[in-house]
Design an enzyme around this catalytic site. Structure first.
Site, PDB file in Angstrom:
ATOM      1  N   HIS A  26      18.032   1.682 -32.956  1.00  0.00           N
ATOM      2  CA  HIS A  26      18.901   1.628 -31.771  1.00  0.00           C
ATOM      3  C   HIS A  26      19.896   2.787 -31.729  1.00  0.00           C
ATOM      4  O   HIS A  26      20.851   2.750 -30.963  1.00  0.00           O
ATOM      5  CB  HIS A  26      19.627   0.272 -31.708  1.00  0.00           C
ATOM      6  N   HIS A  66       7.016  -3.581 -31.266  1.00  0.00           N
ATOM      7  CA  HIS A  66       6.549  -4.772 -30.556  1.00  0.00           C
ATOM      8  C   HIS A  66       5.063  -5.014 -30.771  1.00  0.00           C
ATOM      9  O   HIS A  66       4.582  -6.130 -30.601  1.00  0.00           O
ATOM     10  CB  HIS A  66       6.894  -4.683 -29.066  1.00  0.00           C
ATOM     11  N   ARG A 112       9.767   1.828 -29.868  1.00  0.00           N
ATOM     12  CA  ARG A 112       9.830   0.385 -29.636  1.00  0.00           C
ATOM     13  C   ARG A 112       8.447  -0.229 -29.436  1.00  0.00           C
ATOM     14  O   ARG A 112       8.183  -1.353 -29.867  1.00  0.00           O
ATOM     15  CB  ARG A 112      10.721   0.111 -28.416  1.00  0.00           C
ATOM     16  N   ASN A 165       9.160  -8.159 -23.473  1.00  0.00           N
ATOM     17  CA  ASN A 165       8.382  -7.001 -22.999  1.00  0.00           C
ATOM     18  C   ASN A 165       8.451  -6.769 -21.498  1.00  0.00           C
ATOM     19  O   ASN A 165       8.462  -5.615 -21.040  1.00  0.00           O
ATOM     20  CB  ASN A 165       6.898  -7.181 -23.380  1.00  0.00           C
TER      21      ASN A 165
END
Ligand code: HEM
Ligand code: NAG
Ligand code: NAG
Length: 323
Positions: A196, A69, A65, A97
């Protein structure tokens, strides 16, 4: 004999085409970027990731992740790693975040190992890309060669982090446009969402889904409600697995869950809710190889979002601050 030669020629031609495609896929990055300047860089990162994942499987998800990001906010430039100071605002407190991203200490530790090994050579942005790849492989997913040579930013953007990272309350059209803004097709978006298949989410991001939505398996909703109180404030940070079946294995069960209305996030289930991406979800739910292939291609594409190369940016000594 003739046939054998002919076959080998075809195989050669196919391999040459594949090689060409891999090397031109990312114009400025290259998979052998550190092979002379820091030959042990990739091994060092992998060893640290394997050790961390052996200790805590979720770390694989958190590292994957982090790379996402990073890349979605002005490109893969390690901007996500910069700490706030009295005179500098980074991205760590952005909505997607804050109280959510993890793995910063591990990245620091890898960076410090690499600085001892080859000072000033390996960028934080490349560490994120390699750690994401090693994380996926460590929990049973595919392995791929990561194009390298990104440099680190000297800036960050809290605003871009708040606007460019897709939100879990988005419907399908908004998700499609959030990814299309970064050059991705709906197919890329669906494949990347398969990330996911590992990791956890906080009650605060799935509460509305498990209490208020109808396109959800009722017994699954009830199970998730037990650890996520209806009223916001209490239990906001309680965790649930994004993939109820195998939260620590990288596989295609994420898509099987969606077909069964057991997606945890609103943004997961809208990918299978009578819309244009339904058929792709069904196909990934039945064909793990197709998912792996498309996931890898999309990860390489994600790693190629606006990299800083040449003399742009810098190689940070400490991932948390500019040199
Ligand atoms: C499609 C749009 C996406 C949305 C709306 C979204 C949203 C979220 C949310 C809300 C969480 C839980 C955060 C929390 O509870 O604090 C999460 C976790 C996660 N996301 Fe996504 N995400 C998306 C796409 C992606 C992509 C493209 C990747 C990587 C390629 C990714 C990887 C992950 C991982 C691995 C976790 C679990 C992290 C952990 O356990 O530490 N997500 N995502
Ligand atoms: C980030 O989370 C902390 C709690 O850990 C909270 O005090 C702070 O207000 C949050 N910041 C933002 C910008 O939401
Ligand atoms: C569900 O919907 C109701 C009515 O729209 C709303 O009041 C409530 O805050 C929503 N969320 C939850 C978790 O019940």
């Amino acid at each position: 004999m003739v046939t054998i030669k002919f076959n080998s020629l075809i195989i050669l031609a196919i391999s040459a085409t594949l090689l060409l495609r891999i090397s031109t896929a990312t114009a400025q990055l290259s998979t052998n970027h550190y092979s002379t300047s820091c030959p042990r860089a990739l091994f060092t990162i992998k060893a640290a990731v394997l050790k961390a994942v052996a200790k805590e499987r979720r770390m694989a998800a958190s590292l994957l992740r982090l790379h996402f990001h990073d890349c979605f906010v002005n490109g893969c430039d390690a901007s996500v790693l910069l700490d706030d100071t009295s005179s500098f605002t980074g991205e760590k407190t952005a909505g997607p975040n804050n109280n959510s991203l993890r793995g910063f200490d591990l990245i620091d530790s890898i960076k410090s190992d690499l600085e001892s090994l080859c000072p000033g050579i390996v960028s934080c942005a490349d560490i994120l890309a390699v750690a994401a790849r090693d994380s996926v492989a460590a929990v049973g997913g595919p392995f791929w060669a990561v194009p390298l040579g990104r440099r680190d930013s000297t800036t960050a953007s809290l605003d871009a982090a708040n606007t460019d990272i897709p939100s879990p309350v988005m419907d399908l059209p908004d998700l499609i446009s959030a990814f299309s803004n970064k050059g991705f097709s709906a197919k890329d978006m669906v494949a990347l969402s398969g990330a996911h298949t590992i990791g956890q989410a906080r009650c605060t991001v799935f509460r509305d889904r498990v209490y208020n939505e109808t396109n959800i398996d009722t017994s699954f909703a009830r199970t998730r409600q037990t650890n996520c109180p209806r009223n916001s404030g209490s239990g906001d940070n309680n965790l649930a697995p994004l993939d109820l079946k195998s939260p620590t294995f990288f596989d295609n069960s994420y898509y099987k869950n969606l077909v069964n209305k057991k997606g945890l996030l609103h943004s997961d289930q809208v990918l299978y809710n009578g819309g244009s991406t339904d058929s792709l979800i069904e196909s990934y739910s039945k064909n793990p190889e197709a998912f792996n292939d498309d996931f890898v291609a999309a990860m390489i594409k994600m790693g190629d979002i606006s990299p800083l190369t040449g003399s742009n940016g810098e190689v940070r000594k400490n991932c948390r601050r500019v040199n």
